[in-house]
Scaffold this active site. Structure first.
Site, short mmCIF file in Angstrom:
data_model
loop_
_atom_site.label_atom_id
_atom_site.label_comp_id
_atom_site.label_asym_id
_atom_site.label_seq_id
_atom_site.Cartn_x
_atom_site.Cartn_y
_atom_site.Cartn_z
N GLY A 1 -18.56 38.83 -2.24
CA GLY A 1 -19.04 40.16 -2.25
C GLY A 1 -17.49 40.79 -2.04
O GLY A 1 -16.23 40.32 -2.42
N SER A 2 -17.35 41.97 -1.18
CA SER A 2 -16.67 43.05 -1.57
C SER A 2 -15.73 42.33 0.07
O SER A 2 -15.98 41.70 0.61
CB SER A 2 -17.37 44.82 -1.09
OG SER A 2 -17.49 44.35 0.08
N THR A 3 -13.84 42.99 -1.06
CA THR A 3 -13.53 42.51 0.25
C THR A 3 -13.50 43.25 1.48
O THR A 3 -13.40 42.88 2.41
CB THR A 3 -11.72 43.03 -0.88
OG1 THR A 3 -11.61 42.65 -1.70
CG2 THR A 3 -10.40 43.43 0.37
N GLU A 4 -13.78 44.03 1.89
CA GLU A 4 -14.09 44.79 2.96
C GLU A 4 -15.08 44.12 3.53
O GLU A 4 -14.56 43.81 4.60
CB GLU A 4 -14.59 46.58 2.23
CG GLU A 4 -14.65 47.48 3.32
CD GLU A 4 -15.92 48.62 3.11
OE1 GLU A 4 -16.49 49.00 1.60
OE2 GLU A 4 -15.99 49.62 4.06
N GLU B 1 -10.94 48.77 -7.33
CA GLU B 1 -12.09 48.67 -7.90
C GLU B 1 -13.27 49.24 -8.15
O GLU B 1 -14.56 49.97 -7.51
CB GLU B 1 -12.33 46.88 -7.23
CG GLU B 1 -13.70 46.12 -8.21
CD GLU B 1 -14.04 45.08 -7.20
OE1 GLU B 1 -14.40 44.60 -6.28
OE2 GLU B 1 -13.88 43.82 -8.43
N GLY C 1 -15.81 40.77 2.79
CA GLY C 1 -15.68 39.94 3.22
C GLY C 1 -14.01 40.37 4.91
O GLY C 1 -14.20 38.97 5.38
N GLU D 1 -14.95 34.91 -1.84
CA GLU D 1 -14.70 34.96 -3.37
C GLU D 1 -15.14 36.70 -2.86
O GLU D 1 -15.79 37.33 -3.11
CB GLU D 1 -16.10 35.16 -3.84
CG GLU D 1 -16.09 33.32 -4.41
CD GLU D 1 -14.99 32.58 -5.35
OE1 GLU D 1 -13.97 33.45 -5.70
OE2 GLU D 1 -14.94 31.32 -5.99
N CYS E 1 -16.79 40.42 -10.69
CA CYS E 1 -15.69 40.64 -9.93
C CYS E 1 -14.35 40.57 -10.83
O CYS E 1 -13.38 40.85 -10.40
CB CYS E 1 -15.82 39.55 -8.81
SG CYS E 1 -16.31 38.05 -9.28
N LYS F 1 -28.39 34.02 2.61
CA LYS F 1 -28.73 35.40 2.39
C LYS F 1 -28.79 36.28 1.34
O LYS F 1 -27.42 36.49 1.06
CB LYS F 1 -28.09 36.53 4.12
CG LYS F 1 -29.15 37.37 3.80
CD LYS F 1 -28.30 38.93 4.68
CE LYS F 1 -27.57 39.40 3.66
NZ LYS F 1 -27.89 40.49 2.33
#
Ligand code: NAP
Ligand code: MG
Length: 502
Positions: A252-255, A405, A257, A274, A308, A199
């Protein structure tokens, strides 16, 4: 549907690719979404619609997973020899190289990055990644293992391990390097014999769809690679939670993730992540100052800071602080901001209005907390999503612009006095993706490399990527390593076989 570009400006093959609504790739065929819905992708230099794309949702993901499951469990894919599999991946690399221009234009139009950069970096790196991974297909070896088994004295065993593909993999990628992130994901999955549902990001689905055409042309069996564009909350979430998916690989973002980890719990699928970063870049006074200034400038401004691993926290030893930050600010002011297709452009627009607002929000927060912009500090122009390359000083560790970030062209610079204080300051962040060190003292350089809690440490260089070099995060920057031989661990599992000999 209006296309925001003229044929005179771009490769004509790209114009015809953008002219018709793009479908999704499921089970070796291009199909509309089950709902019939489409969404728009935009040119971020103008905000105008570039193309219409089929909008995948839960039902489309389900069809794609079924196709990938079937291809993994009983398709011809499993019967290919490692050499045949490797040759297919290599062929995909060759096709990609032949279509380099189309991909470079598409990437520049959809993401906003300069065409020159897409041509020199994004596409060649993706080609190289596929070639590197193609070589691994024939080198996935197990071991023979001598065993002792104290409770069967005198018995003889032959024990060995098999390294097997993990199965059906869901891959969810971001918009900052659309094609390259697709390659980082697909390369190892295909080399190891997995099947995939990919995706792409909603902002940049086009290059993954063009890659889908090359995947068919290369001759991968149906269902081995499925590409389902759509939104994260719907298609992405359905893929991460799907009970028939054996592994999810996310960038993508840690959120998000963390949401992926929760979604994966239903069948305890394997997860690799990642995620974000707020990477420290440390310049010592014994560094080659001009090289460090140039390096720190590109560490933050490459890809408009939408990396990133961007060197976004700059620590400079006090005696050279002013010289270094003035040098970076001077370079920042000379960066030519403009549309990606303009040959004179050094830096294009941010990817979307949402990112523009997010970055401008951080600029306002920095100003409110007392940071001073030595260069930039605001939006650029009134059309498209451009931001000025920005160098912030008077920053402190407790400021949001230093802790969080930004994912834009904004560096926060801070002086340090004692070299021994710098490691705890550099490590004082929830992320641990990358770090930079600039010094001519080889002992200091490698001591720093040992103590920095980051998945990559660049010494006297920055943003150096290679298919052979593993990349990934410590702390909240992720789980697992992509590229290099390390990534094979993410896509294979080990089976122990133990035989009692008569
Ligand atoms: P994002 O919102 O996390 O999106 C990444 C991908 O996840 C997109 O395909 C997105 O779909 C999808 N997604 C969103 N919500 C989801 C959900 N609930 N379930 C499943 N999938 C979901 O991040 P972004 O804004 O695209 O990218 C910027 C961030 O990515 C930054 O924080 C950056 O540090 C990080 N990043 C990390 C790396 C790395 O290698 N470590 C590389 C690039 C970027 P939609 O596009 O539809 O939202
Ligand atoms: Mg776009």
């Amino acid at each position: 549907m209006g296309i925001a570009i003229s044929a005179a400006q771009v490769d004509p093959r790209v114009v015809s690719f953008l002219e018709k609504p793009r479908q999704m790739l499921i089970n070796g065929r291009w199909v509309d979404s089950v709902s019939g819905k489409t969404f728009s992708t935009f040119d971020p230099s103008t905000g105008e619609v570039l193309a219409q794309v089929a909008e995948g949702d839960r039902e489309d993901i389900d069809l794609a997973v079924k196709a990938a499951r079937k291809a993994f469990d009983d398709g011809p894919w499993r019967r290919l020899t490692p050499s045949e599999r490797g040759r297919l991946v290599w062929k995909l690399a060759d096709l990609l190289e032949q279509h380099l221009e189309e991909f470079a234009y598409l990437e520049s139009l959809d993401n906003g990055k300069p065409l020159t950069v897409a041509r020199a970096a994004d596409v060649p790196l993706a080609v190289d990644l596929f070639r590197y991974m193609a070589g691994w297909a024939t080198k996935l070896e197990g071991h023979t293992i001598p065993i002792s088994v104290p409770y069967t004295p005198g018995a003889k065993y032959l024990s060995y391990t098999l390294r097997e593909p993990v199965g059906v993999v869901g891959q969810i990628i971001p918009w900052n390097f659309p094609l390259l992130m697709a390659a980082w994901k697909l390369g190892p999955a295909l080399a190891t014999g997995c099947t995939v549902v990919l995706k792409p990001a909603e902002q940049t689905p086009l290059s993954a769809l063009l890659l889908g055409e090359l995947i068919l042309e290369a001759g991968f069996p149906e269902g081995v690679v499925n590409v389902v564009p759509g939104f994260g909350e719907t298609a992405g979430a359905a893929l991460a939670a799907h009970l028939d998916v054996d592994k999810v690989a996310f960038t993508g973002s840690t959120e998000v993730g963390k949401l992926i980890v929760h979604a994966a719990a239903g069948n305890l699928k394997k997860v690799s992540l990642e995620l974000g970063g707020k990477s420290p870049n440390v310049i010592f006074k014994d560094a080659d100052i001009e090289t460090a200034i140039a390096g720190a400038t590109s560490a933050i401004f490459f890809n408009h800071g939408q990396c990133c691993c961007a060197g976004s926290r700059l620590y400079v030893e006090k005696p050279i602080f002013d010289k270094v930050v003035d040098g970076i600010a001077e370079r920042a002011q000379k960066i030519k901001v403009g549309p990606g297709l303009d040959a004179a452009t050094d830096m294009g627009p941010l990817v979307s209005e949402e990112q523009l607002n997010r970055v401008c929000g951080y600029l306002a927060s920095g100003a409110a907390e007392g940071a001073k912009a030595l260069a930039g500090g605001k939006k650029h122009g009134d059309k498209g999503y451009f931001v000025e390359p920005t160098v912030l000083v008077n920053t402190r560790e407790d400021m949001k612009v230093v802790q969080e970030e930004i994912f834009g062209p904004v560096v926060a610079a801070m002086p340090f006095e004692k070299p021994e204080d710098i490691v705890p300051r550099a490590n004082d962040n929830v992320y641990g993706l990358a770090a930079g060190v600039w010094t001519n003292d080889i002992n200091k350089a490698h001591r720093m490399a040992e103590h920095l809690r980051a998945g990559t440490v660049w010494i006297n260089c920055y943003n150096i990527f290679d298919a052979a070099l593993p990349f990934g995060g410590y702390k909240q920057s992720g789980w697992g390593r992509e590229m290099g031989r390390d990534v094979l661990d993410l896509y294979t599992q080990t089976k122990a076989v133990c035989t009692r000999l008569g």
